[in-house]
Write a protein that holds these residues in place. Sequence first.
Motif, PDB file in Angstrom:
ATOM      1  N   SER A  58      49.604  51.723   0.796  1.00 51.16           N
ATOM      2  CA  SER A  58      49.157  52.844   1.450  1.00 51.16           C
ATOM      3  C   SER A  58      49.295  53.986   0.802  1.00 51.16           C
ATOM      4  O   SER A  58      48.638  55.172   1.482  1.00 51.16           O
ATOM      5  CB  SER A  58      50.441  52.972   2.630  1.00 51.16           C
ATOM      6  OG  SER A  58      51.839  53.083   1.818  1.00 51.16           O
ATOM      7  N   LYS A  62      44.611  54.956   0.735  1.00 48.37           N
ATOM      8  CA  LYS A  62      44.807  55.384   2.092  1.00 48.37           C
ATOM      9  C   LYS A  62      43.405  56.059   2.834  1.00 48.37           C
ATOM     10  O   LYS A  62      43.370  56.165   3.684  1.00 48.37           O
ATOM     11  CB  LYS A  62      45.652  56.725   2.096  1.00 48.37           C
ATOM     12  CG  LYS A  62      45.346  58.051   1.110  1.00 48.37           C
ATOM     13  CD  LYS A  62      46.271  58.815   1.120  1.00 48.37           C
ATOM     14  CE  LYS A  62      45.808  60.274   0.285  1.00 48.37           C
ATOM     15  NZ  LYS A  62      45.439  59.834  -1.021  1.00 48.37           N
ATOM     16  N   PRO A 214      49.703  59.913   8.658  1.00 44.93           N
ATOM     17  CA  PRO A 214      48.719  59.733   7.774  1.00 44.93           C
ATOM     18  C   PRO A 214      47.062  60.482   7.812  1.00 44.93           C
ATOM     19  O   PRO A 214      46.469  60.694   6.707  1.00 44.93           O
ATOM     20  CB  PRO A 214      48.455  58.216   7.810  1.00 44.93           C
ATOM     21  CG  PRO A 214      49.768  57.963   8.546  1.00 44.93           C
ATOM     22  CD  PRO A 214      50.090  59.146   9.336  1.00 44.93           C
ATOM     23  N   THR A 217      46.109  64.507   5.660  1.00 49.32           N
ATOM     24  CA  THR A 217      46.702  64.471   4.373  1.00 49.32           C
ATOM     25  C   THR A 217      47.509  65.710   3.539  1.00 49.32           C
ATOM     26  O   THR A 217      47.120  65.745   2.322  1.00 49.32           O
ATOM     27  CB  THR A 217      45.573  63.796   3.316  1.00 49.32           C
ATOM     28  OG1 THR A 217      44.377  64.791   3.660  1.00 49.32           O
ATOM     29  CG2 THR A 217      45.034  62.567   3.971  1.00 49.32           C
ATOM     30  N   GLN A 313      55.287  56.235   1.863  1.00 47.94           N
ATOM     31  CA  GLN A 313      54.239  57.218   1.725  1.00 47.94           C
ATOM     32  C   GLN A 313      54.949  58.418   2.480  1.00 47.94           C
ATOM     33  O   GLN A 313      54.580  59.612   1.862  1.00 47.94           O
ATOM     34  CB  GLN A 313      53.182  56.645   2.657  1.00 47.94           C
ATOM     35  CG  GLN A 313      51.966  57.518   2.719  1.00 47.94           C
ATOM     36  CD  GLN A 313      50.702  57.146   3.691  1.00 47.94           C
ATOM     37  OE1 GLN A 313      50.991  56.762   4.862  1.00 47.94           O
ATOM     38  NE2 GLN A 313      49.621  57.144   3.247  1.00 47.94           N
ATOM     39  N   SER A 436      48.052  53.890   9.681  1.00 46.54           N
ATOM     40  CA  SER A 436      47.219  54.838   9.214  1.00 46.54           C
ATOM     41  C   SER A 436      46.704  55.805  10.544  1.00 46.54           C
ATOM     42  O   SER A 436      46.158  56.620  10.443  1.00 46.54           O
ATOM     43  CB  SER A 436      45.941  54.499   8.623  1.00 46.54           C
ATOM     44  OG  SER A 436      45.239  53.666   9.544  1.00 46.54           O
TER      45      SER A 436
END
Length: 496
Positions: A58, A62, A214, A217, A313, A436
């Motif tokens: 992850s 990504k 996710p 970013t 993450q 995600s």
Amino acid sequence: MKDKNQISVVKLSDEPATEADETPEFESISQIWRNAIVLSVVFLVLFTAFGPVQDLQSSLFKEGGMGTTVLAILYGAFVISGFLVVTPLINSIGSKWTLVISIVCYITYVAAHFHATWGVFIPAAVMAGMGAAPLWAAKGHYLNTLAHDYAKKKGVSNDAAVNLFFGVFYLFMTSSSVWGNIISSQVLTPSDANYSIAPLSAEELKLCGKAFCPQNTAGNNTNLLRPPESKLYMLAGIYTGCTCIALIIVSTLLQKLPVEMHKSGGLCAKANCKPKLLIAAFLQLKDKRQLLLIPITIHTGLQHAFFGSDYTQAFITCSFGNWWVGYAIICYGTAGAICSLLFGKLVQFVGRIPFFTLAAAVNVTLITIYLSTDITPDNIYRYLIYAAIWGMGDSTWRTQTLSLYGVIFRDNSEAAFSNSMLWKSMGYITAFAYQSRLCFSIKAYILLANLGLGMIGYFTVEYIEYRKCRAAYKFGTAKERKKDVQLSFMAYVDLP
């Protein structure tokens, strides 16, 4: 797979065992322990490579959710393989050579990181998934056989022997995360003198932790950038080498099971490989106890994937950089390794209920902290401690869930462990599929909701077993009572 910690018992004959039938056994206790240690070392070396590779997906891949999507595909192939491949393969070539073939599949997946693209990753993930189910099933069958032989030679209960051998195995297995992540952290730590690590601004930090999404970013957050290709190649080379070493060890040092050495004409010659074995897990769903255990079994995979892909993450990579992920996993793995061995012994004295309750309390407490506090960039050690505490809970979920299935479904263990594999994998697949696409807070609430449902089902099963145990004690003969309590209801050590 690190997070596919399932065991499966493969029946080598459909004929009922009798006292006249003497199943071949290992000759000595030292021989039993030698093979147990060899098997444990094989998994230690193998998952020194695969564990960090999975934990970093992850953070390193990504873009388009490639890393976690590939993991979802891998676990999907794992489920299919569990029902279509495991029993015919092990019954045909035995546990040792099943392990050999499975490790070759793992080598393919790890080596795919030399050219990490969708076209390479997806076929490699399918191969690894197809090899993973036989790997864990063969390991479970092999280790169960060792424990059974050990119990007969030492005169201890089979449950005590199983807890001992799986505790030792998971001590090695879980510690693999320590060695593998020392490697990843050292490789990924920026070493270029011209590379400077700029602290995140307050605005960027607000997009990490509980607020992390996710799909967003965090703009200029350099912690989320992919490492240089040279570092990725170095990781791929080291980890591929580890998987090859595991293949050499299992091929040359692990002995075949005596019962498999004494078979002739192919183990699939009998009824063992008939299609009825492929649907055994679905027939197991007629048992209401199995239905009640589905949510908590899903949680075992869900919580592991939550830590490995979401926590690392949102709290580690986003806030401090991907080179800290390895250190977080080291703390997690160290605590898990210690607790796996410790809890495997303590459960014999206090039963499994306190440990399930402890694991649930750990998850609820930490998720509450995650959702109620803001990131403090000057205190990375707090988040490493959180990782260690989560590892303590995870070790309980993995070892005690497997033990629970083995104890309460003793008469139908093959179908029971197939269900354990299926529903735990569904936890992984679900978590990786939406990783995600959903924000951290939403995934945390999903985990809490499933945990609540799972604990209700688990306590209901424990109550059913308690009632059954009391009935067996009350109405059975003295000899029968001793057998029932010792073999089927080990957790109730305080039974009057």
